[in-house]
Design a protein around this motif. Structure first.
Motif, PDB file in Angstrom:
ATOM      1  N   ASP A   1       0.802  -1.228   0.000  1.00  0.00           N
ATOM      2  CA  ASP A   1       0.000   0.000   0.000  1.00  0.00           C
ATOM      3  C   ASP A   1       0.832   1.274   0.000  1.00  0.00           C
ATOM      4  O   ASP A   1       0.295   2.376   0.119  1.00  0.00           O
ATOM      5  CB  ASP A   1      -0.977   0.008   1.182  1.00  0.00           C
TER       6      ASP A   1
ATOM      7  N   GLY B   1      -6.352   0.329  -5.510  1.00  0.00           N
ATOM      8  CA  GLY B   1      -6.763   1.727  -5.483  1.00  0.00           C
ATOM      9  C   GLY B   1      -6.730   2.316  -6.874  1.00  0.00           C
ATOM     10  O   GLY B   1      -6.546   1.609  -7.875  1.00  0.00           O
TER      11      GLY B   1
ATOM     12  N   GLY C   1     -10.875  -1.167  -6.687  1.00  0.00           N
ATOM     13  CA  GLY C   1     -11.858  -1.915  -5.916  1.00  0.00           C
ATOM     14  C   GLY C   1     -11.536  -1.960  -4.442  1.00  0.00           C
ATOM     15  O   GLY C   1     -10.594  -1.331  -3.964  1.00  0.00           O
ATOM     16  N   ASP C   2     -12.330  -2.744  -3.717  1.00  0.00           N
ATOM     17  CA  ASP C   2     -12.095  -2.958  -2.295  1.00  0.00           C
ATOM     18  C   ASP C   2     -10.941  -3.932  -2.110  1.00  0.00           C
ATOM     19  O   ASP C   2     -10.757  -4.856  -2.913  1.00  0.00           O
ATOM     20  CB  ASP C   2     -13.357  -3.504  -1.625  1.00  0.00           C
ATOM     21  N   VAL C   3     -10.201  -3.750  -1.030  1.00  0.00           N
ATOM     22  CA  VAL C   3      -8.931  -4.463  -0.867  1.00  0.00           C
ATOM     23  C   VAL C   3      -9.107  -5.981  -0.917  1.00  0.00           C
ATOM     24  O   VAL C   3      -8.470  -6.667  -1.732  1.00  0.00           O
ATOM     25  CB  VAL C   3      -8.250  -4.053   0.454  1.00  0.00           C
ATOM     26  N   GLU C   4      -9.937  -6.520  -0.050  1.00  0.00           N
ATOM     27  CA  GLU C   4     -10.032  -7.984   0.074  1.00  0.00           C
ATOM     28  C   GLU C   4     -10.489  -8.663  -1.208  1.00  0.00           C
ATOM     29  O   GLU C   4      -9.814  -9.571  -1.715  1.00  0.00           O
ATOM     30  CB  GLU C   4     -10.933  -8.327   1.270  1.00  0.00           C
TER      31      GLU C   4
ATOM     32  N   LEU D   1      -8.352   0.390   9.600  1.00  0.00           N
ATOM     33  CA  LEU D   1      -8.310   0.057   8.176  1.00  0.00           C
ATOM     34  C   LEU D   1      -7.548  -1.237   7.915  1.00  0.00           C
ATOM     35  O   LEU D   1      -8.054  -2.173   7.304  1.00  0.00           O
ATOM     36  CB  LEU D   1      -7.671   1.213   7.400  1.00  0.00           C
TER      37      LEU D   1
ATOM     38  N   THR E   1      -9.052  -5.194   7.370  1.00  0.00           N
ATOM     39  CA  THR E   1      -8.691  -5.872   6.131  1.00  0.00           C
ATOM     40  C   THR E   1      -8.017  -7.205   6.426  1.00  0.00           C
ATOM     41  O   THR E   1      -8.327  -8.233   5.823  1.00  0.00           O
ATOM     42  CB  THR E   1      -7.754  -4.984   5.296  1.00  0.00           C
TER      43      THR E   1
END
Length: 312
Positions: free
Chosen positions: A200, A229, A260-263, A292, A296
């Motif tokens: 990240d 991201g 999208g969303d991380v997971e 955060l 996750t």
């Protein structure tokens, strides 16, 4: 209350092993892969992944069984039992039952370790230690972490079944407490051939990349560095900086940014590229980052179907 014979038997195993192995075994120059063995369905896979990690890193393997002192106290304390204070014989019988339970659990742990030893020997590991501790799991691992290269644990706890799987009840506490990489494994073994690093761009993430660069855990495995991201020049710059830090590994490195969303984004990328192992950091220290990154990580633990390496 004086220490009983059963209590002495429970403690003597640890004392004897600690005396015999001494400081030479636990020196900083002799790091171990520590495979945490229990009665869960993941135990065979923990042995197999522990054996793989030992061979892959050229590191001795320790097979560890922790007898939870919360479930099996070395010396039962029934003094506070309501309504039983005047019933000495009943208190004694209950205490004796607890001692027998603890002794049987201890013997069962020895059998688990013997079976694990046979399995990892068959997998080609010769340098093996067996250790049993009567302790809290987290405290046992933090005690050993100074001389540990990698912990190996099952993702699913002893309460898991064919119908329903449960994350190990102590897993999150261990992750938050132990400052060594942890390889969390599913119930079936597949030899890792590729790995991806969830990145990240944070200071913590770069420290993780530095750790990977200096460790033999991912040596010879093609790597994917993946950010989740919006695709921006800044993110690509961070990825390229991380790539340079990993240059010394001498492996193929693929860079990617996914929206999208991380997971779900990480799992989708992993499935798309048939990647065997996911590597990610865990649980930041600031309150915002803890929310955060912590949430996750917890979600990744619940949804993981392949090995997951947690960096601390």
């Amino acid at each position: 209350m004086t220490q009983t014979k059963a209590n002495a038997e429970i403690r003597s195993d640890n004392d004897k092993q600690n005396h015999q192995q001494g400081e030479a075994v636990m020196s900083a120059e002799n790091l171990n892969v520590v495979a945490c063995i229990d009665g869960s369905r993941a135990a065979p896979a923990v042995c197999d992944y522990g054996a793989w990690a030992s061979r892959h890193t050229g590191t001795p393997l320790m097979l560890l069984h922790v007898l939870d002192e919360g479930r099996y106290p070395a010396e039962p304390d029934l003094a506070g039992s309501i309504g039983l204070g005047s019933r000495e014989h009943l208190l004694d019988e209950l205490a004796e039952l607890d001692r027998k339970r603890a002794k049987l659990a201890l013997e069962h742990g020895h059998h688990l370790l013997d079976e694990a030893e046979a399995r990892v020997k068959a997998a080609g590991v010769a340098d093996i230690q067996k250790r049993q501790r009567h302790d809290n799991l987290t405290e046992a691992l933090t005690t050993l972490e100074k001389n540990t290269r990698l912990f190996v644990m099952g993702l699913h706890g002893e309460s898991s079944s064919d119908r329903e799987t449960h994350i190990g009840s102590q897993l999150e506490t261990v992750i938050r407490s132990v400052n060594r990489p942890i390889l969390l494994v599913p119930d079936e073994f597949t030899e890792p051939r590729t790995a991806m690093v969830a990145f990240d761009g944070s200071v913590t993430a770069f420290k993780g990349v530095e750790m990977i660069a200096q460790s033999p855990v991912l040596k010879n495995l093609p790597l994917h560095l993946v950010m989740v991201g919006e695709e921006t020049p800044d993110r690509w710059e961070q990825l390229k900086k991380a790539e340079q830090m990993l240059h010394g590994l001498g492996v193929e490195i693929t860079l990617a940014v996914r929206a999208g969303d991380v997971e779900p984004a990480l799992h989708a990328y992993q499935e798309q590229h048939d990647i065997d192992m996911l590597v990610m950091g865990a649980y930041g220290h600031s309150r915002i980052r803890q929310f955060l990154v912590g949430s996750t990580t917890t979600m990744m633990l619940k949804t993981a179907r392949k090995p997951l390496v947690i960096l601390r």
